[in-house]
Design a protein around this motif. Structure first.
Motif, short mmCIF file in Angstrom:
data_model
loop_
_atom_site.label_atom_id
_atom_site.label_comp_id
_atom_site.label_asym_id
_atom_site.label_seq_id
_atom_site.Cartn_x
_atom_site.Cartn_y
_atom_site.Cartn_z
N PRO A 105 0.84 -1.20 0.00
CA PRO A 105 0.00 0.00 0.00
C PRO A 105 0.87 1.25 0.00
O PRO A 105 1.93 1.27 0.63
CB PRO A 105 -0.76 -0.11 1.33
CG PRO A 105 0.19 -0.85 2.23
CD PRO A 105 0.97 -1.79 1.35
N TYR A 115 -1.71 1.24 -4.88
CA TYR A 115 -0.91 0.08 -4.49
C TYR A 115 0.21 -0.14 -5.50
O TYR A 115 0.02 0.03 -6.71
CB TYR A 115 -1.79 -1.19 -4.39
CG TYR A 115 -2.45 -1.32 -3.04
CD1 TYR A 115 -3.50 -0.48 -2.69
CD2 TYR A 115 -2.01 -2.25 -2.11
CE1 TYR A 115 -4.10 -0.57 -1.44
CE2 TYR A 115 -2.61 -2.35 -0.85
CZ TYR A 115 -3.63 -1.51 -0.52
OH TYR A 115 -4.21 -1.59 0.73
N ALA A 173 -6.48 -3.43 -1.55
CA ALA A 173 -5.82 -4.73 -1.65
C ALA A 173 -6.66 -5.67 -2.52
O ALA A 173 -6.12 -6.48 -3.30
CB ALA A 173 -5.62 -5.33 -0.26
N CYS A 192 -6.36 3.47 -0.41
CA CYS A 192 -5.36 4.54 -0.55
C CYS A 192 -6.01 5.89 -0.32
O CYS A 192 -7.08 6.17 -0.86
CB CYS A 192 -4.75 4.51 -1.95
SG CYS A 192 -3.92 2.96 -2.29
#
Ligand code: TXA
Ligand code: MG
Length: 339
Positions: free
Chosen positions: A39, A44, A162, A182
């Motif tokens: 992250p 990512y 993720a 994020c």
């Protein structure tokens, strides 16, 4: 790394969870030359040991990325990352001091220790100190920098959770380190110094206006595509939502959209998603309250949702061309480009 149970062998290997929050486990995989999605506050990244060419090669293979594309080096501090660069221009030092850790990447002359595979044979290398606490803790545990492009297959939208990474690259990487959604949601702003002149190569999570205020003058911007792009973010077609996308400046043409289309709007009020039953349209609002920060955070998730449906067409309303809005519109234009 064995991930599937082997029935043929008559017993099970434990199935390691692909998505983890275990930073030490991620560090171990990276030390062993593996691939870990990490992250950052922007998007990512798909990371490996930048000084291990075999590990770096795995990034290109997993992404299906043309190998002429250079990667970004990540480290936990300016001092640690500058060890891999040389001839630091004063403006770069100033930007680093004010903007790191954060969503800024600097393109600087490289030291020979940086593998050519990372820099794609260029004499420069892109470097960044990310702000995300998980990325920082991970980098602190390692005695090498991480090479990491965004963790998406080449040409697709960057991942901001993720799960996005797992959906697209889950079968090609060793581990996904989960640091939550994020915060910024757009890739870093990239600044290079051709002939010593600070030049924006990619608009991103740090508004150009902020950089201009720091340096006290307007910046040259060179983000357009060419046959030999220095940044794939510069390719005119990128961030594809998989459906023809029209760009609008307002909603006047909404009645011309065929049924089963999607509209991506901004500041419409109400909810982030609604169904227009009468016109048979799905309306996604990047930020009902008109916040560019929220719109940046939502953009790639919304493009992903649009790509998942079988829409006939999609249209996006450009956001105000200021601050993060400049990077958002840049991504929308590339998503809409036909080639
Ligand atoms: O926010 C970000 O920058 C994310 C996170 C993971 O850090 N990374 C990212 O990486 O967006 P990537 O590979 O998707 O985009 C990096 C861009 C590419 O467009 C690449 O061409 C450009 O940086 N780049 C790398 N090295 C360069 C160099 N030496 N000169 C010019 N452009 C360079
Ligand atoms: Mg990318």
């Amino acid at each position: 790394m064995a991930r599937r149970p082997s029935l043929a062998a008559g017993y099970f290997f434990a199935l390691p969870a692909l998505i983890t929050t275990d930073i030490a486990a991620a560090a171990e995989v990276l030390r062993a030359g593996g691939l870990v999605a990490i992250p950052t506050e922007t998007v990512y990244g798909l990371a490996s040991n930048a000084l291990n060419e075999a590990a770096v090669a795995k990034i290109f293979a997993a992404k299906n990325r043309p190998s002429f594309d250079p990667l970004i080096l990540h480290q936990s501090s300016a001092a640690r990352i500058f060890a891999f660069t040389t001839d630091l221009p004063p403006a770069a030092a100033q930007l680093a001091e004010h903007c790191w850790p954060g969503p800024l990447t600097l393109v600087l002359n490289k030291q020979t220790v940086v593998p050519d595979l990372v820099s794609a044979g260029l004499t420069t290398v892109a470097v960044r100190v990310p702000q995300h606490p998980v990325a920082r803790q991970l980098l602190e545990l390692l005695d090498f920098p991480l090479a990491a492009p965004s963790a998406n297959p080449f040409g697709y939208v960057s991942p901001t959770t993720a799960q996005h990474v797992a959906d697209q690259l889950g079968d090609r990487i060793d581990l996904i380190l989960d640091g939550g959604p994020c915060q910024i949601g757009l890739e870093s702003t990239i600044v290079g110094f051709p002939d010593g002149v600070p030049t924006v190569y990619r608009k991103g999570g740090l508004p150009v206006e902020t950089l201009e205020q720091l340096l006290g003058h307007p910046l040259a911007i060179r983000t357009h595509s060419s046959s030999q792009p220095t940044a794939p973010g510069m390719l005119s077609r990128h961030y594809s939502p998989g459906v023809p996308l029209d760009l609008w400046t307002d909603l006047k043409k909404v009645n011309e959209l065929p049924p089963h289309s999607a509209v991506i709007g901004f500041g419409l009020g109400g909810t982030h998603y609604r169904r227009d039953a009468e016109r048979q349209l799905d309306v996604y609002d990047l930020s009902p309250t008109g916040s560019l920060e929220e719109a940046a955070q939502q953009l790639f998730s919304v493009l992903r949702q649009v790509a998942k449906q079988d829409y006939v067409r999609a249209a996006a309303v450009l956001v105000p061309e200021r601050g993060l809005g400049r990077a958002i519109n840049d991504r929308l234009r590339r998503a809409a480009a036909e080639e």
